[in-house]
Write an enzyme that holds these catalytic residues in place. Structure first.
Site, PDB file in Angstrom:
ATOM      1  N   ASP A  51       0.850  -1.184   0.000  1.00  0.00           N
ATOM      2  CA  ASP A  51       0.000   0.000   0.000  1.00  0.00           C
ATOM      3  C   ASP A  51       0.887   1.236   0.000  1.00  0.00           C
ATOM      4  O   ASP A  51       1.621   1.479   0.954  1.00  0.00           O
ATOM      5  CB  ASP A  51      -0.899  -0.029   1.246  1.00  0.00           C
ATOM      6  N   GLU A 124      30.638  13.130  -2.158  1.00  0.00           N
ATOM      7  CA  GLU A 124      31.395  13.399  -0.937  1.00  0.00           C
ATOM      8  C   GLU A 124      30.414  13.774   0.176  1.00  0.00           C
ATOM      9  O   GLU A 124      30.289  14.933   0.547  1.00  0.00           O
ATOM     10  CB  GLU A 124      32.396  14.542  -1.152  1.00  0.00           C
ATOM     11  N   GLU A 126      28.952  14.502   3.731  1.00  0.00           N
ATOM     12  CA  GLU A 126      29.460  14.879   5.058  1.00  0.00           C
ATOM     13  C   GLU A 126      28.377  14.635   6.106  1.00  0.00           C
ATOM     14  O   GLU A 126      27.181  14.692   5.812  1.00  0.00           O
ATOM     15  CB  GLU A 126      29.869  16.351   5.067  1.00  0.00           C
ATOM     16  N   GLU A 179      36.191  16.517   9.123  1.00  0.00           N
ATOM     17  CA  GLU A 179      35.876  17.703   8.337  1.00  0.00           C
ATOM     18  C   GLU A 179      36.131  18.975   9.153  1.00  0.00           C
ATOM     19  O   GLU A 179      36.634  18.924  10.267  1.00  0.00           O
ATOM     20  CB  GLU A 179      34.424  17.639   7.840  1.00  0.00           C
ATOM     21  N   GLU A 186      33.780  12.902   7.093  1.00  0.00           N
ATOM     22  CA  GLU A 186      33.536  12.522   5.706  1.00  0.00           C
ATOM     23  C   GLU A 186      34.233  11.200   5.415  1.00  0.00           C
ATOM     24  O   GLU A 186      35.372  10.993   5.843  1.00  0.00           O
ATOM     25  CB  GLU A 186      34.043  13.608   4.749  1.00  0.00           C
ATOM     26  N   HIS A 235      29.288  17.280  -2.240  1.00  0.00           N
ATOM     27  CA  HIS A 235      29.809  17.630  -3.560  1.00  0.00           C
ATOM     28  C   HIS A 235      29.730  16.408  -4.468  1.00  0.00           C
ATOM     29  O   HIS A 235      29.967  15.277  -4.023  1.00  0.00           O
ATOM     30  CB  HIS A 235      31.257  18.095  -3.458  1.00  0.00           C
ATOM     31  N   ARG A 303      37.287  27.058  -5.345  1.00  0.00           N
ATOM     32  CA  ARG A 303      36.332  26.465  -4.412  1.00  0.00           C
ATOM     33  C   ARG A 303      35.228  27.426  -3.986  1.00  0.00           C
ATOM     34  O   ARG A 303      34.359  27.051  -3.197  1.00  0.00           O
ATOM     35  CB  ARG A 303      37.067  25.921  -3.183  1.00  0.00           C
ATOM     36  N   GLU A 320      33.121  19.204 -10.594  1.00  0.00           N
ATOM     37  CA  GLU A 320      32.644  19.065  -9.214  1.00  0.00           C
ATOM     38  C   GLU A 320      31.511  20.063  -8.995  1.00  0.00           C
ATOM     39  O   GLU A 320      31.731  21.273  -9.043  1.00  0.00           O
ATOM     40  CB  GLU A 320      33.772  19.316  -8.225  1.00  0.00           C
ATOM     41  N   ARG A 322      29.092  21.720  -6.470  1.00  0.00           N
ATOM     42  CA  ARG A 322      29.376  21.898  -5.056  1.00  0.00           C
ATOM     43  C   ARG A 322      28.178  22.281  -4.178  1.00  0.00           C
ATOM     44  O   ARG A 322      28.303  22.309  -2.958  1.00  0.00           O
ATOM     45  CB  ARG A 322      30.479  22.959  -4.897  1.00  0.00           C
TER      46      ARG A 322
END
Length: 441
Positions: A51, A124, A126, A179, A186, A235, A303, A320, A322
Site C-alpha cells: 500500500d 562526498e 558529510e 571535516e 567525511e 559535492h 572552491r 565538481e 558543489r
C-alpha cells in the site's frame, strides 16, 4: 531457481532468513518491508504488493496499490543483523510507477544512452556525530577540525568500523577524514555509474546511522544542524563516458562536451536547487562565509564557484558540482542534473560566469559585470524557480507534481511556524522546527 540468480552473478540467499525490500520516498528516505528469504524469486519475477498511500510523494489513499520488484544486482547481506536487503523498482498496473525515484533515474539514463553517453558520479557526503542528551542542546563529542588526527578526532575508530562494513554493501571506501566542523566527518567511496552511486548513497547513509547508533552516537546528514558551524554538503564529481572513453577529456583541458554540460547546469542552477537542496534547512547552509557556494559561476580549482574543475586530467577529467547536500533524494538529483547538463550539450550552451578569484570578495557591481547570479535564498524561492523551468520539471517526470505539492506544503508549514513564533522569514539560525523535522532523516 538458481539459474536466474547466477545469470547476474548472485545466488539465492542462504544465510539470511529475511530479506528487506528497499525503495525511497520523495525525500530519498529509505522505505520498505521484509519478506522471508524463501520469497526472493517471487519478489524478482512477480513482485510484492504493498500500500503506497502513506509513502511521502506516492499515491493517494483512493489509488494506492503498488508492486515492488527486486533488482537482483543490488542484493547485499547486512552483517550485523543476519538479514539481506535488495533495491528495486515500483510498478502500478504492470507498468513502471511514474513517481518511483529510482525508476525516474533509470529512464533518464536510458535516454542518455540513446545519445551515446553514460554518466558517472562520485559523491562526498558529510555528516555530524552527536551524543544526544534528551534536548536539542546537541552534545559535541570531539573538538577536531579539518584533517585532524588522533587526539582531537574521537570518532576515528567508528569511521574505520564503518569503512570495514562498506564492502558488504558494494561500497569501496577511499578516504576517511575529519571535516572542518567539530564532530563533522567525511568518508569518500569510489565513483560508479549514476544509478549504482545513487543506491550507494542510500546504503552509506543507512550504514553510518546504524553503526553510529550501535556505539551511542547519532549521525545526522542534516545540511545545517548547528548555527555558526559548517554545513553538511555532498559535492558531486561528474563526468560522461562515450563507450570506454571519458567524454570530458579535451586536448587542453575539458572537452567541448564538458563545457556545454557545465553550461547546461549553470543555465538551470536555480531550479536545480529545489532538487539538490530540497529542505528549509538546506538554505541555512547556502550562505556566504563558508565553503558552500552561493554564486552561480564556474572555474578551475576555484572552491568559491558553484562548479569547480579539479586539477586532474586524462582519465580523471570531471567537474565538481558543489551545492548539493545529503538531504537530497539522490535519484531525483542525478536525474535533474544529468538532464540539465544534457540540455547544455544538445543546445551547445557556453558556460558563463567564469571566475578564478574568490567570488565572496567581489562587490555587486563586479559580479553583475561578470554575469554572476545567485542561488535561491530559501526553499520557497527555489520552488518558484522550479515552477518556471520546464526542462527540470520534465526530468522529474511523474514525480514533479508530487514533489512540488509536498515541498510547497513543507515551506508553508515552516512559514506558519515562524509567524507563530514571531520570527523573521529570513532567519539564518537553525530553528527547533528544523531539528524536529530533519535531524533524524
Amino acid at each position: 531457481m538458481n539459474e536466474i540468480f547466477q545469470s547476474v552473478g548472485t545466488t539465492v540467499p542462504e544465510k539470511a532468513k529475511f530479506l528487506q525490500l528497499v525503495f525511497v520516498d520523495i525525500n530519498g528516505v529509505p522505505k520498505g518491508m521484509e519478506i522471508p528469504a524463501s520469497r526472493y524469486e517471487e519478489a524478482v519475477k512477480e513482485g510484492i504488493a504493498f500500500d503506497g498511500s502513506s509513502i511521502a510523494g506516492f499515491q493517494g489513499i483512493e489509488d494506492s496499490d503498488l508492486i515492488f520488484k527486486a533488482d537482483l544486482t543490488t542484493y547485499a547481506e547486512v552483517p550485523w543483523e543476519g538479514i539481506a536487503r535488495v533495491y528495486g523498482y515500483i510498478y502500478k498496473d504492470d507498468r513502471p510507477y511514474p513517481a518511483d525515484p529510482r525508476g525516474i533515474l533509470k529512464g533518464i539514463l536510458d535516454r542518455l544512452a540513446e545519445e551515446g553517453y553514460s554518466a558517472y558520479v562520485g559523491p562526498e557526503p558529510e555528516f555530524y556525530l552527536f551524543k544526544k542528551n534528551g534536548t536539542w542542546e546537541l552534545d559535541i563529542p570531539d573538538n577536531g577540525g579539518y584533517f585532524d588526527l588522533i587526539t582531537l578526532d574521537k570518532a576515528r575508530g567508528l569511521k574505520r568500523e564503518i569503512a570495514m562494513y562498506m564492502p558488504a554493501f558494494g561500497l569501496i571506501p577511499e578516504v576517511l577524514h575529519h571535516e572542518v566542523g567539530k564532530a563533522q566527518h567525511e568518508i569518500d567511496f569510489r565513483f560508479s555509474n549514476a544509478l549504482r552511486t545513487a543506491d550507494n548513497i542510500v546504503s552509506f547513509k543507512y550504514l553510518v546511522k546504524a553503526i553510529s547508533e550501535l556505539h551511542g552516537y547519532y549521525a545526522t546528514f542534516m545540511p545545517k544542524p548547528l548555527y555558526g558551524f559548517p554545513g553538511n554538503g555532498m559535492h558531486l564529481h561528474i563526468n560522461l563516458s562515450a563507450g570506454d572513453e571519458n567524454a570530458f577529456i579535451g586536448q587542453d583541458g575539458l572537452s567541448e562536451t564538458a563545457l556545454h554540460f557545465i553550461g547546461g547546469i549553470l543555465k538551470h542552477a536555480r531550479a536545480l536547487a529545489a532538487i539538490t537542496n530540497p529542505t528549509v534547512n538546506s538554505y541555512k547552509r547556502l550562505v556566504p562565509g563558508y565553503e558552500a557556494p552561493v554564486y552561480i559561476s564556474w572555474g578551475y580549482r576555484n572552491r568559491s564557484a558553484l562548479i569547480r574543475v579539479p586539477a586532474f586530467w586524462g582519465k580523471s577529467a570531471r567537474i565538481e558540482y558543489r551545492c548539493p547536500d545529503p538531504s537530497t533524494n539522490p535519484y531525483l538529483a542525478f536525474a535533474a542534473i544529468i538532464t540539465a547538463g544534457l540540455d547544455g550539450v544538445k543546445r551547445k550552451l557556453e558556460p558563463e560566469a567564469y571566475v578564478e578569484t574568490n567570488v565572496y570578495e567581489m562587490d555587486e557591481e563586479e559580479m553583475e559585470s561578470r554575469g554572476i547570479k545567485t542561488l535561491p535564498g530559501s526553499l520557497g524561492e527555489a520552488l518558484d524557480a522550479l515552477k518556471k523551468d520546464k526542462v527540470i520539471q520534465k526530468a522529474l517526470g511523474g514525480a514533479y507534481k508530487n514533489f512540488l505539492t509536498y515541498k510547497e506544503r513543507e515551506w508553508a508549514e515552516y512559514v506558519a511556524y515562524l509567524e507563530a513564533s514571531e520570527l523573521p522569514i529570513d532567519i539564518k539560525k537553525v530553528t527547533e522546527w528544523e531539528l524536529e523535522r530533519y535531524f533524524y532523516i
